[in-house]
Motif scaffolding. Sequence first.
Motif, PDB file in Angstrom:
ATOM      1  N   GLY A 122      -4.101  -5.386  -5.970  1.00  0.00           N
ATOM      2  CA  GLY A 122      -3.105  -6.180  -6.678  1.00  0.00           C
ATOM      3  C   GLY A 122      -2.489  -5.475  -7.867  1.00  0.00           C
ATOM      4  N   ASP A 123      -3.082  -4.362  -8.294  1.00  0.00           N
ATOM      5  CA  ASP A 123      -2.539  -3.615  -9.430  1.00  0.00           C
ATOM      6  C   ASP A 123      -1.249  -2.905  -9.044  1.00  0.00           C
ATOM      7  OD1 ASP A 123      -4.657  -4.367 -10.975  1.00  0.00           O
ATOM      8  OD2 ASP A 123      -5.681  -2.428 -10.939  1.00  0.00           O
ATOM      9  N   LYS A 124      -0.291  -2.895  -9.969  1.00  0.00           N
ATOM     10  CA  LYS A 124       0.917  -2.105  -9.798  1.00  0.00           C
ATOM     11  C   LYS A 124       0.604  -0.640 -10.091  1.00  0.00           C
ATOM     12  CE  LYS A 124       3.902  -5.490  -9.021  1.00  0.00           C
ATOM     13  NZ  LYS A 124       4.666  -5.599  -7.753  1.00  0.00           N
ATOM     14  N   VAL A 125       1.066   0.253  -9.234  1.00  0.00           N
ATOM     15  CA  VAL A 125       0.830   1.680  -9.430  1.00  0.00           C
ATOM     16  C   VAL A 125       2.113   2.451  -9.148  1.00  0.00           C
ATOM     17  CG1 VAL A 125      -1.649   1.649  -8.956  1.00  0.00           C
ATOM     18  CG2 VAL A 125      -0.035   1.916  -7.067  1.00  0.00           C
ATOM     19  N   ALA A 147       3.484   6.431  -7.837  1.00  0.00           N
ATOM     20  CA  ALA A 147       3.113   7.683  -7.174  1.00  0.00           C
ATOM     21  C   ALA A 147       3.942   8.833  -7.749  1.00  0.00           C
ATOM     22  CB  ALA A 147       3.323   7.580  -5.670  1.00  0.00           C
ATOM     23  N   LEU A 148       3.272   9.923  -8.087  1.00  0.00           N
ATOM     24  CA  LEU A 148       3.954  11.131  -8.549  1.00  0.00           C
ATOM     25  C   LEU A 148       3.780  12.237  -7.512  1.00  0.00           C
ATOM     26  CD1 LEU A 148       2.783  11.160 -12.288  1.00  0.00           C
ATOM     27  CD2 LEU A 148       5.025  10.508 -11.404  1.00  0.00           C
ATOM     28  N   PRO A 149       4.829  13.038  -7.220  1.00  0.00           N
ATOM     29  CA  PRO A 149       6.039  13.192  -8.038  1.00  0.00           C
ATOM     30  C   PRO A 149       7.218  12.292  -7.653  1.00  0.00           C
ATOM     31  CG  PRO A 149       5.994  14.887  -6.361  1.00  0.00           C
ATOM     32  CD  PRO A 149       4.716  14.097  -6.194  1.00  0.00           C
ATOM     33  N   SER A 150       7.072  11.450  -6.644  1.00  0.00           N
ATOM     34  CA  SER A 150       8.220  10.683  -6.171  1.00  0.00           C
ATOM     35  C   SER A 150       8.714   9.671  -7.196  1.00  0.00           C
ATOM     36  CB  SER A 150       7.863   9.946  -4.874  1.00  0.00           C
ATOM     37  OG  SER A 150       6.912   8.918  -5.116  1.00  0.00           O
ATOM     38  N   GLY A 151       7.802   9.132  -8.019  1.00  0.00           N
ATOM     39  CA  GLY A 151       8.183   8.142  -9.003  1.00  0.00           C
ATOM     40  C   GLY A 151       8.366   6.750  -8.425  1.00  0.00           C
ATOM     41  N   LEU A 152       7.939   6.536  -7.188  1.00  0.00           N
ATOM     42  CA  LEU A 152       8.086   5.241  -6.539  1.00  0.00           C
ATOM     43  C   LEU A 152       6.926   4.318  -6.926  1.00  0.00           C
ATOM     44  CD1 LEU A 152       9.238   6.396  -2.979  1.00  0.00           C
ATOM     45  CD2 LEU A 152      10.657   5.512  -4.856  1.00  0.00           C
ATOM     46  N   GLU A 153       7.239   3.042  -7.153  1.00  0.00           N
ATOM     47  CA  GLU A 153       6.234   2.060  -7.525  1.00  0.00           C
ATOM     48  C   GLU A 153       5.831   1.223  -6.317  1.00  0.00           C
ATOM     49  OE1 GLU A 153       6.951  -0.320 -10.950  1.00  0.00           O
ATOM     50  OE2 GLU A 153       8.031   1.277 -12.021  1.00  0.00           O
ATOM     51  N   THR A 154       4.588   0.781  -6.310  1.00  0.00           N
ATOM     52  CA  THR A 154       4.076  -0.071  -5.251  1.00  0.00           C
ATOM     53  C   THR A 154       2.863  -0.824  -5.795  1.00  0.00           C
ATOM     54  OG1 THR A 154       3.289  -0.128  -2.948  1.00  0.00           O
ATOM     55  CG2 THR A 154       2.615   1.742  -4.296  1.00  0.00           C
ATOM     56  N   THR A 155       2.113  -1.476  -4.899  1.00  0.00           N
ATOM     57  CA  THR A 155       0.956  -2.277  -5.288  1.00  0.00           C
ATOM     58  C   THR A 155      -0.247  -1.873  -4.447  1.00  0.00           C
ATOM     59  OG1 THR A 155       2.397  -4.128  -5.853  1.00  0.00           O
ATOM     60  CG2 THR A 155       0.069  -4.632  -5.536  1.00  0.00           C
ATOM     61  N   ILE A 156      -1.423  -1.867  -5.050  1.00  0.00           N
ATOM     62  CA  ILE A 156      -2.647  -1.576  -4.299  1.00  0.00           C
ATOM     63  C   ILE A 156      -2.976  -2.764  -3.406  1.00  0.00           C
ATOM     64  CG2 ILE A 156      -5.128  -1.123  -4.457  1.00  0.00           C
ATOM     65  CD1 ILE A 156      -4.626   0.288  -7.097  1.00  0.00           C
ATOM     66  N   ALA A 157      -3.062  -2.510  -2.096  1.00  0.00           N
ATOM     67  CA  ALA A 157      -3.398  -3.573  -1.143  1.00  0.00           C
ATOM     68  C   ALA A 157      -4.902  -3.751  -1.037  1.00  0.00           C
ATOM     69  CB  ALA A 157      -2.806  -3.260   0.224  1.00  0.00           C
ATOM     70  N   SER A 158      -5.638  -2.635  -0.974  1.00  0.00           N
ATOM     71  CA  SER A 158      -7.099  -2.700  -0.862  1.00  0.00           C
ATOM     72  C   SER A 158      -7.687  -1.366  -1.278  1.00  0.00           C
ATOM     73  CB  SER A 158      -7.533  -3.043   0.572  1.00  0.00           C
ATOM     74  OG  SER A 158      -7.164  -2.005   1.471  1.00  0.00           O
ATOM     75  N   VAL A 175      -7.577   4.376  -0.935  1.00  0.00           N
ATOM     76  CA  VAL A 175      -6.667   3.363  -1.469  1.00  0.00           C
ATOM     77  C   VAL A 175      -5.570   3.092  -0.441  1.00  0.00           C
ATOM     78  CG1 VAL A 175      -5.019   2.817  -3.293  1.00  0.00           C
ATOM     79  CG2 VAL A 175      -7.129   4.047  -3.845  1.00  0.00           C
ATOM     80  N   ARG A 176      -5.366   1.830  -0.147  1.00  0.00           N
ATOM     81  CA  ARG A 176      -4.248   1.418   0.712  1.00  0.00           C
ATOM     82  C   ARG A 176      -3.198   0.726  -0.140  1.00  0.00           C
ATOM     83  NH1 ARG A 176      -5.573  -1.431   6.174  1.00  0.00           N
ATOM     84  NH2 ARG A 176      -3.487  -0.565   6.551  1.00  0.00           N
ATOM     85  N   LEU A 177      -1.938   0.988   0.169  1.00  0.00           N
ATOM     86  CA  LEU A 177      -0.825   0.453  -0.610  1.00  0.00           C
ATOM     87  C   LEU A 177      -0.013  -0.524   0.230  1.00  0.00           C
ATOM     88  CD1 LEU A 177       0.302   3.834  -2.227  1.00  0.00           C
ATOM     89  CD2 LEU A 177      -1.276   2.128  -3.184  1.00  0.00           C
ATOM     90  N   THR A 178       0.701  -1.407  -0.448  1.00  0.00           N
ATOM     91  CA  THR A 178       1.480  -2.427   0.269  1.00  0.00           C
ATOM     92  C   THR A 178       2.752  -1.849   0.871  1.00  0.00           C
ATOM     93  OG1 THR A 178       2.575  -3.046  -1.805  1.00  0.00           O
ATOM     94  CG2 THR A 178       0.611  -4.294  -1.182  1.00  0.00           C
ATOM     95  N   ASP A 179       3.239  -0.732   0.327  1.00  0.00           N
ATOM     96  CA  ASP A 179       4.473  -0.121   0.827  1.00  0.00           C
ATOM     97  C   ASP A 179       4.186   1.257   1.399  1.00  0.00           C
ATOM     98  OD1 ASP A 179       6.414  -2.177  -0.191  1.00  0.00           O
ATOM     99  OD2 ASP A 179       5.538  -1.530  -2.107  1.00  0.00           O
ATOM    100  N   GLU A 180       4.946   1.635   2.413  1.00  0.00           N
ATOM    101  CA  GLU A 180       4.841   2.976   2.974  1.00  0.00           C
ATOM    102  C   GLU A 180       5.772   3.899   2.207  1.00  0.00           C
ATOM    103  OE1 GLU A 180       5.283   3.346   7.118  1.00  0.00           O
ATOM    104  OE2 GLU A 180       3.710   1.898   7.630  1.00  0.00           O
ATOM    105  N   ILE A 181       5.187   4.694   1.347  1.00  0.00           N
ATOM    106  CA  ILE A 181       5.978   5.649   0.571  1.00  0.00           C
ATOM    107  C   ILE A 181       5.434   7.047   0.833  1.00  0.00           C
ATOM    108  CG2 ILE A 181       6.592   3.968  -1.192  1.00  0.00           C
ATOM    109  CD1 ILE A 181       4.440   5.017  -2.958  1.00  0.00           C
ATOM    110  N   ASP A 182       6.215   8.036   0.478  1.00  0.00           N
ATOM    111  CA  ASP A 182       5.865   9.426   0.767  1.00  0.00           C
ATOM    112  C   ASP A 182       4.843   9.924  -0.251  1.00  0.00           C
ATOM    113  OD1 ASP A 182       5.763  11.989   1.684  1.00  0.00           O
ATOM    114  OD2 ASP A 182       7.714  12.594   0.874  1.00  0.00           O
ATOM    115  N   ILE A 183       3.588  10.015   0.174  1.00  0.00           N
ATOM    116  CA  ILE A 183       2.510  10.525  -0.662  1.00  0.00           C
ATOM    117  C   ILE A 183       1.746  11.575   0.138  1.00  0.00           C
ATOM    118  CG2 ILE A 183       0.355   9.983  -1.865  1.00  0.00           C
ATOM    119  CD1 ILE A 183       1.410   7.224  -2.418  1.00  0.00           C
TER     120      ILE A 183
END
Length: 437
Positions: free
Chosen positions: A269-272, A274-285, A304-312
């Motif tokens: 549930g925490d907002k996080v 990702a660097l270097p992309s600078g995209l924000e998302t939420t921790i799912a689990s 760590v699983r995230l709610t959004d699929e971003i480039d990490i």
Amino acid sequence: MTATTHATTFGTAPERRVDLLRFATAGSVDDGKSTLIGRLLFDSKTIFEDQLESVEQVSKDRGNDYTDLALLTDGLRAEREQGITIDVAYRYFATPKRKFIIADTPGHIQYTRNMVTGASTADVALILVDARKGVLEQSRRHTFLATLLGVPHVVVCVNKMDLVDYSEDVFERIRAEFTEFAARLRVPDLTFIPISALVGDNVVNRSENMPWFDGSPLLSHLERLHVASDRNLIDVRFPVQYVIRPQSHDARDYRGYAGTVASGVMKPGDKVLALPSGLETTIASIETADGPVAEAFPPMSVTVRLTDEIDISRGDMICRPNNTPAALQDLDAQVCWMDESAPLVQGKKYAIKHTTRWARAMVKEINYRVDVNTLHRDEDATEIRLNEIGRIRLRVTQPLFVDPYRQNRQTGAFILVDESTNKTVAAGMVGGLPHSV
């Protein structure tokens, strides 16, 4: 292997959580570092019968009329033959109050790099001083290195008090001299304990020979020392070690980011960010090998699983949106040079590893070399040789996500690697020396 009364249980009742303390011993040659650790293990009843028998036999073979407890840590054959510590020896033991990892580091100046390795993860540095000799250059050197490495607690063990008739005057004289030197380094927490590692005074049990000392024995002090506040000084830092994408048909949608928590606490549930992309998302689990957990903190290894699929990718960093590390390609850093074959010189290129990210780096400038015995800065230095400490400027091919080493030892540290030999040639710390140096 059978254990006698000299073995104890490594652990406690399931309902009690016992925290871990890492400490490193340091000091001049023959100050009794290995003997002190042997005494800790022996008096706390954490050695096995066959270990004790082996040490007794080797002591007898060497003509000693006593059991040389230093042999419990001087494990290399060369060390036993010379009676000195060469490499870092790690030992583990526990009491009902705390678990311990000990790093017994060498005292010789030519093994400075070994001492740096052993103390780099320590919560406490035990600096041993021979009561007969007082504060020597090696004592100052190891205290400086412990301060440079960000060790938050320093305990000065004035050893061999039995050889100075347990003199309070001798102890107070050493304490005054050491305190004056340590003031230049601004040691965060400094404690003095008079001991005799050989006899056992004030190591595990209080000494009847020094009634004038009203402090705690060494083990009691280490058991009570508060270290939790020394960690996690920076908010969430999670370097990504590996991207998990199972290949099975049932898990095609699974994407997790595995790594070790460097600092802070993460929860679903925490907002996080990702660097270097600078995209924000939420921790799912957050998951471990034993299943999902409600939170993760150092030094847990988690996925760590995230709610959004971003480039990490491997080498990226997950952190808080409002608390990010600096993204730097120019680094000012202290380095301890570890390569005996060639010195560090301006213009040389190396591979650099910082957390889980690899890049290439070039030495842009050597600011100065430090005499670790006198703390003098040689600003005319053109090279840094084996076991020497210096301040340099590096230019890196891609941004590294760093915090000052004195605030976070995980994200403030790096290593340099010679790409032609694949040898680690330097350990580095982002930031400057202690303020007063």
